[in-house]
Design a protein around this motif. Structure first.
Motif, PDB file in Angstrom:
ATOM      1  N   PHE A  10       0.645  -1.224  -0.222  1.00 52.38           N
ATOM      2  CA  PHE A  10      -0.027  -0.111  -0.294  1.00 52.38           C
ATOM      3  C   PHE A  10       0.801   0.910   0.105  1.00 52.38           C
ATOM      4  N   MET A  11       2.355   1.465   1.111  1.00 49.86           N
ATOM      5  CA  MET A  11       2.682   2.699   0.934  1.00 49.86           C
ATOM      6  C   MET A  11       3.500   2.597  -0.592  1.00 49.86           C
ATOM      7  N   SER A  12       4.151   1.437  -0.852  1.00 52.80           N
ATOM      8  CA  SER A  12       4.451   1.536  -2.158  1.00 52.80           C
ATOM      9  C   SER A  12       3.544   2.632  -3.260  1.00 52.80           C
ATOM     10  N   TYR A  13       2.493   1.849  -3.314  1.00 59.69           N
ATOM     11  CA  TYR A  13       1.091   1.864  -3.671  1.00 59.69           C
ATOM     12  C   TYR A  13       1.332   4.121  -4.137  1.00 59.69           C
ATOM     13  N   LEU A  14       1.008   3.998  -2.568  1.00 60.85           N
ATOM     14  CA  LEU A  14       0.927   5.182  -2.769  1.00 60.85           C
ATOM     15  C   LEU A  14       1.748   6.656  -3.409  1.00 60.85           C
ATOM     16  N   GLN A  15       3.101   6.220  -3.091  1.00 62.11           N
ATOM     17  CA  GLN A  15       4.506   6.629  -3.517  1.00 62.11           C
ATOM     18  C   GLN A  15       4.729   6.420  -4.669  1.00 62.11           C
ATOM     19  N   ASN A  16       4.873   5.523  -5.455  1.00 63.11           N
ATOM     20  CA  ASN A  16       5.060   5.699  -6.498  1.00 63.11           C
ATOM     21  C   ASN A  16       3.855   5.441  -7.530  1.00 63.11           C
ATOM     22  N   TYR A  17       2.690   5.724  -7.427  1.00 59.20           N
ATOM     23  CA  TYR A  17       1.596   5.523  -8.590  1.00 59.20           C
ATOM     24  C   TYR A  17       0.918   6.836  -7.951  1.00 59.20           C
ATOM     25  N   THR A  18       0.348   7.194  -6.488  1.00 63.63           N
ATOM     26  CA  THR A  18      -0.035   8.500  -6.843  1.00 63.63           C
ATOM     27  C   THR A  18       0.067   9.479  -6.017  1.00 63.63           C
ATOM     28  N   GLN A  19       1.564   9.386  -5.471  1.00 60.16           N
ATOM     29  CA  GLN A  19       2.915  10.795  -5.447  1.00 60.16           C
ATOM     30  C   GLN A  19       2.255  11.579  -4.531  1.00 60.16           C
ATOM     31  N   PHE A  20       1.429  10.692  -3.153  1.00 57.70           N
ATOM     32  CA  PHE A  20       1.064  10.729  -2.249  1.00 57.70           C
ATOM     33  C   PHE A  20       2.108  11.250  -1.392  1.00 57.70           C
ATOM     34  N   GLY A  21       2.916  10.703  -0.986  1.00 62.31           N
ATOM     35  CA  GLY A  21       4.209  10.835   0.274  1.00 62.31           C
ATOM     36  C   GLY A  21       4.877   9.692  -0.168  1.00 62.31           C
ATOM     37  N   PHE A  22       6.449   9.600   0.854  1.00 63.96           N
ATOM     38  CA  PHE A  22       7.563   8.947   0.653  1.00 63.96           C
ATOM     39  C   PHE A  22       7.187   7.676   2.225  1.00 63.96           C
ATOM     40  N   MET A  23       7.882   6.685   1.666  1.00 58.65           N
ATOM     41  CA  MET A  23       8.194   5.875   2.665  1.00 58.65           C
ATOM     42  C   MET A  23       8.902   6.188   2.976  1.00 58.65           C
ATOM     43  N   ALA A  24       9.449   5.732   4.749  1.00 56.24           N
ATOM     44  CA  ALA A  24      10.649   6.614   6.194  1.00 56.24           C
ATOM     45  C   ALA A  24      10.447   5.847   6.857  1.00 56.24           C
ATOM     46  N   VAL A  25      11.863   5.388   8.073  1.00 55.56           N
ATOM     47  CA  VAL A  25      12.175   5.346   8.333  1.00 55.56           C
ATOM     48  C   VAL A  25      11.108   6.032   9.803  1.00 55.56           C
ATOM     49  N   SER A  26      11.987   6.911   9.239  1.00 51.25           N
ATOM     50  CA  SER A  26      11.472   8.702  10.503  1.00 51.25           C
ATOM     51  C   SER A  26      10.418   9.579   9.966  1.00 51.25           C
ATOM     52  N   LEU A  27       9.238   9.729  10.430  1.00 53.04           N
ATOM     53  CA  LEU A  27       8.630  10.951  10.570  1.00 53.04           C
ATOM     54  C   LEU A  27       8.792  12.109  10.255  1.00 53.04           C
ATOM     55  N   GLY A  28       9.726  12.597  10.347  1.00 51.80           N
ATOM     56  CA  GLY A  28      10.411  14.342  10.675  1.00 51.80           C
ATOM     57  C   GLY A  28      10.701  14.508   9.340  1.00 51.80           C
ATOM     58  N   TYR A  29      10.000  15.418   8.927  1.00 56.76           N
ATOM     59  CA  TYR A  29      10.594  16.232   7.837  1.00 56.76           C
ATOM     60  C   TYR A  29       9.401  16.517   7.145  1.00 56.76           C
ATOM     61  N   TYR A  30       9.911  17.591   5.955  1.00 51.05           N
ATOM     62  CA  TYR A  30       8.156  18.521   5.783  1.00 51.05           C
ATOM     63  C   TYR A  30       7.410  17.827   4.530  1.00 51.05           C
ATOM     64  N   GLU A  31       7.698  16.888   4.038  1.00 53.20           N
ATOM     65  CA  GLU A  31       6.881  16.039   3.058  1.00 53.20           C
ATOM     66  C   GLU A  31       5.908  15.062   3.922  1.00 53.20           C
ATOM     67  N   THR A  32       5.157  14.771   3.122  1.00 53.33           N
ATOM     68  CA  THR A  32       4.356  13.550   3.321  1.00 53.33           C
ATOM     69  C   THR A  32       5.046  12.143   3.519  1.00 53.33           C
ATOM     70  N   LEU A  33       5.370  11.829   4.938  1.00 50.89           N
ATOM     71  CA  LEU A  33       5.669  10.092   4.843  1.00 50.89           C
ATOM     72  C   LEU A  33       4.970   9.353   5.641  1.00 50.89           C
ATOM     73  N   MET A  34       5.600   8.169   5.556  1.00 57.14           N
ATOM     74  CA  MET A  34       4.767   6.756   6.251  1.00 57.14           C
ATOM     75  C   MET A  34       5.984   6.004   6.126  1.00 57.14           C
ATOM     76  N   SER A  35       4.790   4.882   7.127  1.00 58.33           N
ATOM     77  CA  SER A  35       6.132   3.787   7.768  1.00 58.33           C
ATOM     78  C   SER A  35       4.864   2.393   8.479  1.00 58.33           C
ATOM     79  N   CYS A  36       5.279   1.656   8.061  1.00 60.55           N
ATOM     80  CA  CYS A  36       4.893   0.305   8.418  1.00 60.55           C
ATOM     81  C   CYS A  36       5.403   0.735  10.273  1.00 60.55           C
ATOM     82  N   THR A  37       4.363   0.733  10.718  1.00 58.87           N
ATOM     83  CA  THR A  37       4.579   0.843  11.989  1.00 58.87           C
ATOM     84  C   THR A  37       5.869  -0.641  13.448  1.00 58.87           C
ATOM     85  N   GLY A  38       4.767  -1.459  13.340  1.00 64.33           N
ATOM     86  CA  GLY A  38       5.399  -2.599  13.403  1.00 64.33           C
ATOM     87  C   GLY A  38       6.646  -3.109  13.232  1.00 64.33           C
TER      88      GLY A  38
END
Length: 88
Positions: A10-38
């Motif tokens: 899902f995060m890959s889809y959001l990042q690569n097909y909808t340009q919603f944000g970027f997958m990241a391990v830390s959520l501190g940035y001015y762009e929209t970021l997402m991670s799989c918390t668990g």
């Protein structure tokens, strides 16, 4: 998302097909970021601690950046969820 595999897909889809944000391990940035918390930020917690905190294997955590408006991001996310669920 239920599983880490589906969350990552899902995060890959959001990042690569909808340009919603970027997958990241830390959520501190001015762009929209997402991670799989668990499997990232909460990975140091035991399974029991994660369960008590309500952290499931497929939980996707997002930090909405300040690029664009909240309405734009919400609209992108809604459309992506619908299309993703149709596809997977």
């Amino acid at each position: 998302m239920g599983t880490v595999k589906k969350a990552n897909k899902f995060m890959s889809y959001l990042q690569n097909y909808t340009q919603f944000g970027f997958m990241a391990v830390s959520l501190g940035y001015y762009e929209t970021l997402m991670s799989c918390t668990g499997s990232s930020t909460s990975s140091e917690m035991t399974e029991e601690e994660q369960k008590l905190a309500g952290i499931t294997p497929g939980l996707v955590r997002m930090s909405v950046g300040y690029i664009g408006t909240l309405e734009q991001k919400w609209s992108q996310l809604e459309k992506a969820v619908v299309k993703f669920n149709e596809k997977y």
